[in-house]
Scaffold this motif. Structure first.
Motif, short mmCIF file in Angstrom:
data_model
loop_
_atom_site.label_atom_id
_atom_site.label_comp_id
_atom_site.label_asym_id
_atom_site.label_seq_id
_atom_site.Cartn_x
_atom_site.Cartn_y
_atom_site.Cartn_z
N THR A 5 48.41 92.54 28.30
CA THR A 5 48.01 92.98 29.61
C THR A 5 47.73 94.42 29.89
OG1 THR A 5 49.45 91.00 30.45
CG2 THR A 5 48.86 92.67 31.96
N TYR A 6 46.50 94.60 30.57
CA TYR A 6 46.22 96.25 30.80
C TYR A 6 46.70 96.26 32.42
CZ TYR A 6 43.45 100.14 32.33
OH TYR A 6 42.95 101.33 32.44
N THR A 7 47.55 97.47 32.55
CA THR A 7 47.91 97.91 33.73
C THR A 7 47.27 99.39 34.03
OG1 THR A 7 49.85 96.69 33.35
CG2 THR A 7 49.89 98.38 35.48
N SER A 10 48.30 104.39 37.99
CA SER A 10 48.43 104.82 39.56
C SER A 10 47.47 105.94 39.80
CB SER A 10 49.81 104.80 40.03
OG SER A 10 50.35 105.88 39.37
N ALA A 19 48.03 104.66 32.43
CA ALA A 19 47.79 103.11 32.24
C ALA A 19 48.65 102.82 30.98
CB ALA A 19 46.22 103.10 31.97
N THR A 20 48.99 101.43 30.85
CA THR A 20 49.50 100.81 29.75
C THR A 20 49.00 99.48 29.39
OG1 THR A 20 51.19 99.66 31.05
CG2 THR A 20 51.72 101.74 30.45
N GLN A 22 50.55 95.91 27.69
CA GLN A 22 51.98 95.39 27.62
C GLN A 22 51.84 93.85 26.95
OE1 GLN A 22 53.14 95.49 31.64
NE2 GLN A 22 53.49 97.47 31.95
N GLU A 27 55.45 98.17 25.17
CA GLU A 27 54.44 98.76 26.24
C GLU A 27 53.76 100.16 25.50
OE1 GLU A 27 55.52 101.49 29.86
OE2 GLU A 27 55.62 99.32 30.29
N SER A 34 43.23 106.57 28.79
CA SER A 34 42.97 105.31 29.70
C SER A 34 41.55 105.31 30.44
CB SER A 34 44.17 105.48 30.99
OG SER A 34 43.98 106.82 31.67
#
Length: 75
Positions: A5-7, A10, A19-20, A22, A27, A34
């Motif tokens: 999952t790409y997050t 902010s 960005a991370t 997971q 993580e 990013s």
């Protein structure tokens, strides 16, 4: 991204959050890459959309028996 999952990081009120990626409790921080990764994901999305549009334009064809298992291939 498959099972990952790409997050996105902010923006604005919390600029120190990067960005991370997971997956299953793991993580990976994307501190330096990013923006490059976001560009890559956007490019892949455009490629996939173009592929989908073009594949709908192709006329269906018949495959001789025994040439394939009947499953769709993944790109």
């Amino acid at each position: 991204m498959g099972k990952w999952t790409y997050t996105p990081g902010s923006t604005g009120w919390a600029p120190d959050t990067s960005a991370t990626l997971q997956h299953e409790g793991q993580e990976v921080g994307l501190h330096y890459s990013s923006s490059i990764f976001e560009d890559f994901l956007e490019a892949m999305c455009r490629i996939q959309n173009e592929f989908n549009l073009r594949s709908q334009e192709v006329a269906p064809f018949t495959t001789p028996v025994g040439d394939c298992s009947g499953q769709m291939s993944r790109v």
